[in-house]
Design a protein around this motif. Sequence first.
Motif, PDB file in Angstrom:
ATOM      1  N   GLN A   5       0.834  -1.192   0.000  1.00 37.01           N
ATOM      2  CA  GLN A   5       0.000   0.000   0.000  1.00 37.01           C
ATOM      3  C   GLN A   5       0.873   1.248   0.000  1.00 37.01           C
ATOM      4  O   GLN A   5       2.024   1.227   0.442  1.00 37.01           O
ATOM      5  CB  GLN A   5      -0.918   0.005   1.239  1.00 37.01           C
ATOM      6  N   GLY A   6       0.307   2.343  -0.478  1.00 39.19           N
ATOM      7  CA  GLY A   6       1.034   3.604  -0.465  1.00 39.19           C
ATOM      8  C   GLY A   6       2.106   3.655  -1.530  1.00 39.19           C
ATOM      9  O   GLY A   6       2.060   2.953  -2.535  1.00 39.19           O
ATOM     10  N   SER A   7       3.114   4.506  -1.293  1.00 35.25           N
ATOM     11  CA  SER A   7       4.137   4.778  -2.299  1.00 35.25           C
ATOM     12  C   SER A   7       5.504   4.236  -1.925  1.00 35.25           C
ATOM     13  O   SER A   7       6.446   4.365  -2.701  1.00 35.25           O
ATOM     14  CB  SER A   7       4.251   6.302  -2.507  1.00 35.25           C
ATOM     15  N   PHE A   8       5.629   3.636  -0.752  1.00 36.10           N
ATOM     16  CA  PHE A   8       6.937   3.169  -0.308  1.00 36.10           C
ATOM     17  C   PHE A   8       7.525   2.167  -1.286  1.00 36.10           C
ATOM     18  O   PHE A   8       8.719   2.175  -1.568  1.00 36.10           O
ATOM     19  CB  PHE A   8       6.818   2.543   1.085  1.00 36.10           C
ATOM     20  N   GLY A   9       6.673   1.297  -1.840  1.00 35.97           N
ATOM     21  CA  GLY A   9       7.155   0.305  -2.783  1.00 35.97           C
ATOM     22  C   GLY A   9       7.720   0.908  -4.054  1.00 35.97           C
ATOM     23  O   GLY A   9       8.548   0.289  -4.731  1.00 35.97           O
ATOM     24  N   ASP A  22       3.942  10.032  -6.217  1.00 37.89           N
ATOM     25  CA  ASP A  22       3.944   8.739  -5.528  1.00 37.89           C
ATOM     26  C   ASP A  22       5.355   8.212  -5.308  1.00 37.89           C
ATOM     27  O   ASP A  22       5.552   7.021  -5.068  1.00 37.89           O
ATOM     28  CB  ASP A  22       3.103   7.719  -6.290  1.00 37.89           C
ATOM     29  N   LEU A  23       6.369   9.101  -5.398  1.00 36.20           N
ATOM     30  CA  LEU A  23       7.772   8.819  -5.088  1.00 36.20           C
ATOM     31  C   LEU A  23       8.488   7.943  -6.110  1.00 36.20           C
ATOM     32  O   LEU A  23       9.550   7.405  -5.817  1.00 36.20           O
ATOM     33  CB  LEU A  23       7.921   8.197  -3.686  1.00 36.20           C
ATOM     34  N   LEU A  76       3.746  13.710  -1.986  1.00 35.28           N
ATOM     35  CA  LEU A  76       4.175  15.116  -2.022  1.00 35.28           C
ATOM     36  C   LEU A  76       2.995  16.062  -1.847  1.00 35.28           C
ATOM     37  O   LEU A  76       3.112  17.090  -1.178  1.00 35.28           O
ATOM     38  CB  LEU A  76       4.911  15.396  -3.334  1.00 35.28           C
ATOM     39  N   THR A  77       1.865  15.726  -2.460  1.00 35.46           N
ATOM     40  CA  THR A  77       0.661  16.545  -2.282  1.00 35.46           C
ATOM     41  C   THR A  77       0.214  16.533  -0.827  1.00 35.46           C
ATOM     42  O   THR A  77      -0.090  17.581  -0.241  1.00 35.46           O
ATOM     43  CB  THR A  77      -0.481  16.040  -3.179  1.00 35.46           C
ATOM     44  N   ASP A  78       0.182  15.357  -0.233  1.00 36.69           N
ATOM     45  CA  ASP A  78      -0.270  15.239   1.153  1.00 36.69           C
ATOM     46  C   ASP A  78       0.647  15.981   2.111  1.00 36.69           C
ATOM     47  O   ASP A  78       0.182  16.657   3.032  1.00 36.69           O
ATOM     48  CB  ASP A  78      -0.343  13.766   1.565  1.00 36.69           C
ATOM     49  N   VAL A  79       1.951  15.863   1.907  1.00 36.85           N
ATOM     50  CA  VAL A  79       2.905  16.433   2.854  1.00 36.85           C
ATOM     51  C   VAL A  79       3.052  17.936   2.687  1.00 36.85           C
ATOM     52  O   VAL A  79       3.108  18.678   3.667  1.00 36.85           O
ATOM     53  CB  VAL A  79       4.283  15.753   2.711  1.00 36.85           C
TER      54      VAL A  79
END
Length: 240
Positions: free
Chosen positions: A53-57, A171-172, A223-226
């Motif tokens: 989940q998320g962008s870490f992957g 999403d990094l 990036l949008t969230d942070v």
Amino acid sequence: MEETNVSLKLLIDRESQRVLFAEAGKEFIDFLFHSLALPIGTLVPLFEKQGIQGSFGNIYESIKNLGSIYLQPSVNKDTLLRPKVHISGGGTGLPLLLQNIESSSTFMKLYSCPRSGSACDAYLAYDFSAICPSCKNVMNREKNMVDPPTPSASTERGYVKGLVTYTVMDDLVVKPMSTISTITLLNKFNVQEFGALEEKVVNLGMDEVVKILKASLYSKSVLTDVFLLRMSRPEEDEPA
């Protein structure tokens, strides 16, 4: 402690209120790649097939896909993709984003068995109360682990090479930046009004570092969230 001057240049679409992508230098990319060396990085290969989940992957995938010409000669991709975690009393930390913070000590304490010249010499411990696996004595002989020599000015630290600008997606996902890739991205986002685009430079401190790491675990728009949502609702960052 004084933090290094690490910044990102965000390209923001004001109409959709999102960060399209960011321009980043070596310091930020080193930080992202270094985050895989944190304990959670050891879990990424386990979730590779099932998805994470998320962008870490995406940081993990970016390292896999990044050409070796962008990596420092001493960097082994396998070290990043399948890190071995060594837990010590010193904690983990984020040294690549905080390069100018020098440790107050140049060595850490290690302990060995007091019986020298035997099989016991093969073992070292972080704690002086550890028991020698060979003779069962307390490992209380103090030793020092010395840091390697400080690299010369011509030797770059970290994972990727400098003098290169990188594109960091919301999403990094990380890729080397080029004019063609930028145009392709703008077409991908179907940008019609270039007047609605805004460039904004943001500086990174420990507060932003923690937020990026947290958001990367659950969000596809880190990036949008942070940065963008935080700027539009600053009261959320205020303590209750």
